[in-house]
Design a protein around this motif. Structure first.
Motif, PDB file in Angstrom:
ATOM      1  N   THR A  51      26.037   1.014 -11.286  1.00  0.00           N
ATOM      2  CA  THR A  51      26.541   2.138 -10.497  1.00  0.00           C
ATOM      3  C   THR A  51      25.957   2.142  -9.094  1.00  0.00           C
ATOM      4  N   VAL A  52      24.642   2.063  -8.996  1.00  0.00           N
ATOM      5  CA  VAL A  52      24.005   2.128  -7.678  1.00  0.00           C
ATOM      6  C   VAL A  52      24.392   0.919  -6.828  1.00  0.00           C
ATOM      7  N   SER A  53      24.468  -0.259  -7.428  1.00  0.00           N
ATOM      8  CA  SER A  53      24.908  -1.445  -6.672  1.00  0.00           C
ATOM      9  C   SER A  53      26.334  -1.253  -6.157  1.00  0.00           C
ATOM     10  N   GLY A  54      27.208  -0.729  -7.015  1.00  0.00           N
ATOM     11  CA  GLY A  54      28.586  -0.476  -6.612  1.00  0.00           C
ATOM     12  C   GLY A  54      28.683   0.554  -5.512  1.00  0.00           C
ATOM     13  N   VAL A  55      27.903   1.616  -5.649  1.00  0.00           N
ATOM     14  CA  VAL A  55      27.908   2.692  -4.651  1.00  0.00           C
ATOM     15  C   VAL A  55      27.432   2.162  -3.300  1.00  0.00           C
ATOM     16  N   PHE A  69      28.708   0.658   2.173  1.00  0.00           N
ATOM     17  CA  PHE A  69      28.667  -0.387   3.197  1.00  0.00           C
ATOM     18  C   PHE A  69      30.074  -0.734   3.679  1.00  0.00           C
ATOM     19  N   ALA A  70      31.019  -0.779   2.745  1.00  0.00           N
ATOM     20  CA  ALA A  70      32.411  -1.074   3.108  1.00  0.00           C
ATOM     21  C   ALA A  70      32.969  -0.002   4.043  1.00  0.00           C
ATOM     22  N   HIS A  71      32.671   1.261   3.757  1.00  0.00           N
ATOM     23  CA  HIS A  71      33.133   2.342   4.630  1.00  0.00           C
ATOM     24  C   HIS A  71      32.488   2.240   6.012  1.00  0.00           C
ATOM     25  N   ILE A  72      31.219   1.875   6.061  1.00  0.00           N
ATOM     26  CA  ILE A  72      30.541   1.712   7.355  1.00  0.00           C
ATOM     27  C   ILE A  72      31.169   0.563   8.139  1.00  0.00           C
ATOM     28  N   ARG A  73      31.414  -0.562   7.462  1.00  0.00           N
ATOM     29  CA  ARG A  73      32.076  -1.701   8.115  1.00  0.00           C
ATOM     30  C   ARG A  73      33.467  -1.320   8.606  1.00  0.00           C
ATOM     31  N   ILE A  96      31.222   7.690   2.488  1.00  0.00           N
ATOM     32  CA  ILE A  96      29.789   7.446   2.684  1.00  0.00           C
ATOM     33  C   ILE A  96      28.983   8.591   2.071  1.00  0.00           C
ATOM     34  N   VAL A  97      29.384   9.818   2.327  1.00  0.00           N
ATOM     35  CA  VAL A  97      28.675  10.986   1.784  1.00  0.00           C
ATOM     36  C   VAL A  97      28.725  10.994   0.260  1.00  0.00           C
ATOM     37  N   LEU A  98      29.908  10.781  -0.307  1.00  0.00           N
ATOM     38  CA  LEU A  98      30.026  10.774  -1.766  1.00  0.00           C
ATOM     39  C   LEU A  98      29.263   9.617  -2.392  1.00  0.00           C
ATOM     40  N   SER A  99      29.208   8.478  -1.728  1.00  0.00           N
ATOM     41  CA  SER A  99      28.415   7.360  -2.231  1.00  0.00           C
ATOM     42  C   SER A  99      26.937   7.750  -2.289  1.00  0.00           C
ATOM     43  N   GLY A 100      26.473   8.395  -1.252  1.00  0.00           N
ATOM     44  CA  GLY A 100      25.087   8.854  -1.236  1.00  0.00           C
ATOM     45  C   GLY A 100      24.809   9.865  -2.333  1.00  0.00           C
ATOM     46  N   ARG A 154      40.160  -7.564   6.447  1.00  0.00           N
ATOM     47  CA  ARG A 154      40.218  -7.350   4.999  1.00  0.00           C
ATOM     48  C   ARG A 154      38.834  -7.282   4.351  1.00  0.00           C
ATOM     49  N   LEU A 155      37.781  -7.685   5.082  1.00  0.00           N
ATOM     50  CA  LEU A 155      36.441  -7.719   4.510  1.00  0.00           C
ATOM     51  C   LEU A 155      35.974  -6.355   3.986  1.00  0.00           C
ATOM     52  N   PRO A 156      36.119  -5.260   4.757  1.00  0.00           N
ATOM     53  CA  PRO A 156      35.697  -3.969   4.196  1.00  0.00           C
ATOM     54  C   PRO A 156      36.432  -3.618   2.904  1.00  0.00           C
ATOM     55  N   LEU A 157      37.700  -3.940   2.838  1.00  0.00           N
ATOM     56  CA  LEU A 157      38.489  -3.666   1.636  1.00  0.00           C
ATOM     57  C   LEU A 157      37.974  -4.499   0.455  1.00  0.00           C
TER      58      LEU A 157
END
Length: 123
Positions: free
Chosen positions: A104-108, A113-117, A17-21, A75-78
């Motif tokens: 890039t920003v969409s992917g990030v 979001f996946a990490h939060i889920r 999450i931090v690195l995505s930000g 499996r959804l977060p993955l």
């Protein structure tokens, strides 16, 4: 042992999450500094930054989301993380500019979001 694995996975999700930000901030600041002020293009637009960032994202997402999917069975977060990583990878091939930033920003955002889920699924 189970608590140690959960703690390890939580740390990787939080790191993701931090690195995505940080990645999103880097993209936006780069666009501002290069586009508006005309400075920093040589360093901030360096392909190596994006390759290293993607490699880190793949490793951290693989560990955090992979362990999470194994532990809680969702499996959804993955899948969301994989879609985000695919968008980030696509950004490497479109060249610098608006398209790269959008991919890039969409992917990030998807990876974060996946990490939060993943964190929520583990509770």
């Amino acid at each position: 042992m189970r608590n140690a694995i959960a703690s390890f996975r939580h740390r990787f999700d939080r790191l993701g999450i931090v690195l995505s930000g940080l990645c999103a901030v880097h993209c936006m600041l780069t666009a501002l500094l290069v586009g508006v002020l005309g400075i920093g293009g040589g360093v901030l637009l360096s392909p190596e930054i994006h390759h290293v960032g993607l490699a880190l994202a793949v490793m951290i997402a693989g560990i955090g989301l992979g362990f999470g999917a194994y532990r809680h069975g969702q499996r959804l977060p993955l899948a969301i993380g994989a879609a985000g990583l695919a968008l980030m990878t696509t950004a490497l091939f479109v060249g610098h500019g608006l398209e790269e930033g959008l991919f890039t920003v969409s992917g990030v955002v998807l990876v974060a979001f996946a990490h939060i889920r993943n964190l929520h699924a583990g509770h």
